[in-house]
Motif scaffolding. Structure first.
Motif, PDB file in Angstrom:
ATOM      1  N   ILE A 109       1.744  -4.112   3.735  1.00  0.00           N
ATOM      2  CA  ILE A 109       2.362  -3.905   4.967  1.00  0.00           C
ATOM      3  C   ILE A 109       2.188  -4.365   6.197  1.00  0.00           C
ATOM      4  O   ILE A 109       2.682  -5.735   6.507  1.00  0.00           O
ATOM      5  CB  ILE A 109       3.579  -3.229   4.962  1.00  0.00           C
ATOM      6  N   ALA A 110       0.446  -4.500   6.788  1.00  0.00           N
ATOM      7  CA  ALA A 110       0.075  -4.524   7.774  1.00  0.00           C
ATOM      8  C   ALA A 110      -0.346  -5.856   6.844  1.00  0.00           C
ATOM      9  O   ALA A 110       0.325  -7.633   7.989  1.00  0.00           O
ATOM     10  CB  ALA A 110      -0.479  -3.859   8.074  1.00  0.00           C
ATOM     11  N   GLU A 114      -7.328 -10.182  -1.613  1.00  0.00           N
ATOM     12  CA  GLU A 114      -6.487  -8.879  -2.101  1.00  0.00           C
ATOM     13  C   GLU A 114      -7.416  -7.971  -3.466  1.00  0.00           C
ATOM     14  O   GLU A 114      -7.736  -8.904  -4.038  1.00  0.00           O
ATOM     15  CB  GLU A 114      -5.385  -8.858  -2.604  1.00  0.00           C
ATOM     16  N   ASP A 116      -3.983   9.800  -0.508  1.00  0.00           N
ATOM     17  CA  ASP A 116      -4.063   8.888  -1.830  1.00  0.00           C
ATOM     18  C   ASP A 116      -3.551   7.632  -0.521  1.00  0.00           C
ATOM     19  O   ASP A 116      -2.833   7.404   0.194  1.00  0.00           O
ATOM     20  CB  ASP A 116      -4.071   8.699  -2.756  1.00  0.00           C
ATOM     21  N   ARG A 127      -4.899   0.450  -4.545  1.00  0.00           N
ATOM     22  CA  ARG A 127      -5.437  -0.309  -3.390  1.00  0.00           C
ATOM     23  C   ARG A 127      -4.949  -1.407  -4.887  1.00  0.00           C
ATOM     24  O   ARG A 127      -5.099  -1.786  -6.018  1.00  0.00           O
ATOM     25  CB  ARG A 127      -6.851  -0.530  -3.930  1.00  0.00           C
ATOM     26  N   ALA A 128      -3.747  -2.140  -4.828  1.00  0.00           N
ATOM     27  CA  ALA A 128      -2.809  -2.622  -5.573  1.00  0.00           C
ATOM     28  C   ALA A 128      -1.965  -3.698  -4.871  1.00  0.00           C
ATOM     29  O   ALA A 128      -2.597  -3.904  -3.663  1.00  0.00           O
ATOM     30  CB  ALA A 128      -1.822  -2.102  -6.632  1.00  0.00           C
ATOM     31  N   THR A 186       0.112   0.595  -0.757  1.00  0.00           N
ATOM     32  CA  THR A 186       0.648   1.508  -1.067  1.00  0.00           C
ATOM     33  C   THR A 186       1.836   1.695  -0.594  1.00  0.00           C
ATOM     34  O   THR A 186       2.752   2.725  -1.017  1.00  0.00           O
ATOM     35  CB  THR A 186       0.138   2.858   0.076  1.00  0.00           C
ATOM     36  N   LEU A 244       7.330   7.333   0.456  1.00  0.00           N
ATOM     37  CA  LEU A 244       8.713   7.441   0.237  1.00  0.00           C
ATOM     38  C   LEU A 244       9.911   6.594   0.651  1.00  0.00           C
ATOM     39  O   LEU A 244      10.748   6.226   0.088  1.00  0.00           O
ATOM     40  CB  LEU A 244       8.843   8.750   0.658  1.00  0.00           C
ATOM     41  N   GLY A 245       9.119   5.812   2.409  1.00  0.00           N
ATOM     42  CA  GLY A 245      10.159   5.198   2.423  1.00  0.00           C
ATOM     43  C   GLY A 245      10.964   5.443   3.872  1.00  0.00           C
ATOM     44  O   GLY A 245      11.665   4.422   4.536  1.00  0.00           O
ATOM     45  N   THR A 246      10.220   6.548   4.267  1.00  0.00           N
ATOM     46  CA  THR A 246      11.415   7.298   5.430  1.00  0.00           C
ATOM     47  C   THR A 246      10.337   6.283   6.687  1.00  0.00           C
ATOM     48  O   THR A 246       8.972   6.215   6.885  1.00  0.00           O
ATOM     49  CB  THR A 246      10.022   8.024   5.581  1.00  0.00           C
ATOM     50  N   ALA A 253     -13.467  -7.950  -0.306  1.00  0.00           N
ATOM     51  CA  ALA A 253     -14.234  -7.617   0.284  1.00  0.00           C
ATOM     52  C   ALA A 253     -15.229  -6.413   1.017  1.00  0.00           C
ATOM     53  O   ALA A 253     -15.120  -5.103   0.864  1.00  0.00           O
ATOM     54  CB  ALA A 253     -13.120  -7.920   1.966  1.00  0.00           C
ATOM     55  N   ASN A 262       6.423   9.281  10.099  1.00  0.00           N
ATOM     56  CA  ASN A 262       6.055   8.593   9.267  1.00  0.00           C
ATOM     57  C   ASN A 262       5.701   7.051   9.983  1.00  0.00           C
ATOM     58  O   ASN A 262       6.534   6.569  10.255  1.00  0.00           O
ATOM     59  CB  ASN A 262       6.444   8.657   7.703  1.00  0.00           C
ATOM     60  N   THR A 276       4.193   3.829   9.447  1.00  0.00           N
ATOM     61  CA  THR A 276       4.648   2.713   8.528  1.00  0.00           C
ATOM     62  C   THR A 276       5.605   2.069   9.223  1.00  0.00           C
ATOM     63  O   THR A 276       5.485   0.829   9.373  1.00  0.00           O
ATOM     64  CB  THR A 276       4.973   2.976   7.177  1.00  0.00           C
TER      65      THR A 276
END
Ligand SMILES: Cc1cc2nc3c(=O)[nH]c(=O)nc-3n(C[C@H](O)[C@H](O)[C@H](O)COP(=O)(O)OP(=O)(O)OC[C@H]3O[C@@H](n4cnc5c(N)ncnc54)[C@H](O)[C@@H]3O)c2cc1C
Ligand code: SF4
Length: 625
Positions: free
Chosen positions: A15-16, A35, A109, A112-113, A117, A122-124, A316, A604, A606
């Motif tokens: 997201i960043a 990536e 955890d 790395r995809a 993450t 969860l989306g909170t 990287a 949280n 994010t």
């Protein structure tokens, strides 16, 4: 790519990185995004994106343990940590990706995809509270941030638009916060996700219950939880997009051009009409089958394609530094051929500005491998997470868990208060998924009923129906303060499949947080007693994160909130980045993500890191003008 100089090179498509990439490309800048994850994960066309996601779903269905990383490829050349590798540490724990040398294992955890993450979050989506930014001046603990809540507020609004947060302002009540926290006119893009039946039963049970803590009496309350998952659009929401205003040199939320325009929920990346509403599939962690839950691929997909070069399977390894100016001259990388082969090609990506967005642990590793930010004494230090104490029991009546998103309600009462002078604050989400996290329900209940209680047929059905439908699980997500000793380092003895450093982690939880375990357990005991909940909580001493405080044993879990390691601060000695998220030592290097957070608070991370990413993008655009 080798000979081209981009405006900006970004490492990481979580997201960043995706927010920075989208904001910069839409402002007309040429961006290269590197990536580490597999190429298949970067497919955005209908067929490719759908096929790749169905592969994730298949891995999820067939995985024995449905842990957060279960659906996603375990790539040896760009490994991810896995919670199944966590164990008690006796000297060194060298298992899986992390090497752990601390007193306690760091039990979180990340993925790395492509999309990072948020694929399994969860989306909170909670904002930090104003006092979270000034822990030193208000509570005499840790440090103050160089920025405050008022500075971040407009970027929180941008982040809420980008993620598509579902919540009702009228529902949100937090300690020590006034009407100006959101602003009287503010609405979220979508109405709140309906609270579950279990929430409603719990709220009724909690009403009027007096809780005593440190000699004070509290009347705890519940609040619906803002979430990054699609619900019904709020017709009063008026923001169409975040745009760069070249005159004011600021990012702004642009209003819809027409009165009749409304916010449209962002559906699946393979089909915008799929996933426009949360369907209650209840597998948000590790994967939402219809992408009703936000993930960063949605942001990346809306970046301006003509200005964006995406390269995957590229890890990287290091940033190159011009020692005379301190400027970064390139990102050195390894591009692997196949997920697990030892073959790779090397290259250097070049830009005017560089952004590390590979998450707190990977960013720290790249800085350390490059001997970057040398004036700072804290690169890799101050690693934080929420230490999650769980308590569980059986409600008196049936409350029917195992449905809907993981959590739709929380108790915010203890997120802030004078007790923070002495111990950590916490937030208590109420869980919708029974005792799944601590005990492995529902499978383990069936196993116990058959193998131990010897129940079959009608008796088995009655027992399971009675037990599972009454399960209550509370979390106490306790804040952790920055500690220099909690850190990520590198060691040439611990390398991965293609010779890159693995993270070597030293981690512990100090008395400030341990005292909160004791305090929150006492709050849980009082709630359970007051509501007639039969307590089944137990903390076995052989669990990975077993610890003791004041002669009492506790087991806590990692929350996946990987924070700290390149903190924002006021001097180059006590921090790694300044208030612009620019490395003190390298004026063309920006670090983005939760690594910048100086303290953790109880939200949280994010939404905060997303807000910070918008602020960083704005600073980069100013620097590029
Ligand atoms: C189970 C779980 C549940 C969670 N739930 C919530 C929640 O409800 N709310 C919340 O706020 N937060 C939650 N989080 C935390 C949240 O997921 C993270 O804070 C967020 O996704 C981090 O975003 P990021 O972009 O900084 O990093 P990441 O999402 O980790 O992205 C980093 C990206 O960089 C790539 N990368 C890494 N190393 C390299 C390299 N060397 N070269 C190139 N690319 C690289 C990775 O592949 C990845 O794509 C949860 C986490 C977990 C584990
Ligand atoms: S409850 Fe289901 S549909 Fe809703 S976000 Fe979670 S997994 Fe997706």
């Amino acid at each position: 790519m080798e000979n081209k100089e981009y405006d900006v090179v970004i490492v990481g498509s979580g997201i960043a990185g995706s927010i920075v990439a989208k904001t910069l490309t839409q402002a007309g800048k040429q961006v290269l995004l590197l990536e580490a994850g597999l190429e298949a994960g970067m497919a955005f066309d209908t067929e490719g994106a759908y096929k790749n996601y169905q592969d994730y779903m298949r891995s999820y269905y067939t995985a024995l343990a449905k842990v957060p990383n279960a659906p996603y490829p375990d790539v040896k050349d760009a490994q991810s940590p896995n919670v199944l590798d966590m164990a008690q540490i006796n000297g060194t724990l060298d298992k899986g990706y992390f090497v752990q040398k601390g007193k306690l294992p760091f039990a979180s955890d990340y993925a790395r995809a492509a999309g990072g993450t948020t694929l399994h979050w969860l989306g909170t989506c909670l904002r930090m509270l104003p006092n979270d930014f000034k822990m030193r001046s208000v509570y005499g603990q840790a440090v103050d941030w160089p920025i405050n809540y008022a500075y971040l507020k407009p970027y929180y609004e941008m982040a809420e638009r980008e993620i598509g947060v579902a919540s009702d302002v009228s529902d949100q009540r937090y300690p020590n916060v006034g009407d100006d926290f959101f602003g009287k006119e503010y609405v979220f893009p979508m109405y709140k996700i309906p609270q579950s039946y279990i929430d409603k039963s719990f709220i009724e049970g909690l009403a009027g219950l007096e809780i005593s803590l440190n000699g004070d009496t509290y009347l705890p309350w519940c609040t619906s939880t803002p979430q990054g998952r699609n619900s019904t659009p709020n017709e009063k929401y008026r923001h169409a997009a975040t745009v760069w205003n070249t005159t004011t040199q600021k990012l702004e939320l642009q209003a819809f051009p027409k009165k009749s325009d409304v916010y449209v929920p962002v559906g699946a990346i393979w089909d915008p009409y799929a996933g426009q509403r949360c369907e209650g599939n209840a597998s948000c962690v590790p994967i939402c089958p219809v992408q009703a839950k936000y993930n960063a691929l949605k942001t990346l997909k809306s970046a301006k394609k003509e200005h964006l070069t995406l390269i995957s399977q590229v890890v990287a390894t290091k940033i190159n530094i011009d020692t005379s100016t301190g400027n970064i001259t390139g990102v050195a990388y390894k591009k692997y051929e196949h997920p697990d082969s030892k073959n790779y090609t090397e290259g250097v990506a070049k830009g005017k500005i560089y952004v590390l967005a590979a998450n707190a642990i990977e960013n720290a590793k790249i800085l350390l491998a490059s001997e970057a930010c040398k004036n700072s004494k804290v690169v890799g230090c101050n690693l934080m997470d929420h230490a999650v104490l769980l308590t569980w029991g059986l409600m008196k009546d049936k409350v029917y868990p195992f449905r809907g998103p993981g959590s739709t309600t929380n108790i915010p009462t203890f997120r802030d208060g004078k007790f923070r002078k002495d111990h950590a604050a916490w937030i208590s989400p109420i869980d919708n998924w029974g005792w799944g996290w601590p005990t492995g329900s529902p499978d383990t209940d069936l196993d116990h009923a058959v193998s131990t209680l010897n129940l079959y047929g009608k008796d088995l059905r009655k027992h399971i129906g009675d037990q599972l439908s009454r399960q209550l699980l509370l979390h106490f997500e306790c804040e952790q303060l920055p500690e220099k000793a909690n850190r990520v380092t590198i060691d040439k003895n611990y390398l991965d499949n293609i010779g890159n450093y693995r993270p070597v982690i030293t981690y512990n939880v100090d008395d400030y947080t341990l005292k909160a375990f004791k305090a929150s357990k006492s709050v849980s005991d009082q709630i359970f007693a007051g509501m007639g909940v039969q307590d089944y909580t137990n903390y076995p001493s052989n669990e990975p994160d077993y610890t003791t405080f004041d002669k009492q044993g506790y087991v806590f879990r990692g929350a996946g909130h990987v924070v700290g390691t390149h903190c924002m601060g006021t001097t180059k000695e006590n921090s790694v980045v300044n208030d612009k998220q620019q490395a003190w030592d390298h004026q063309n290097l920006y670090l983005v993500g939760a690594g910048n957070m100086a303290t953790l608070g109880t939200s949280n991370p994010t939404l905060t890191l997303a807000a910070l990413s918008f602020a960083a993008a704005e600073n980069i655009l100013k620097a590029l003008k």
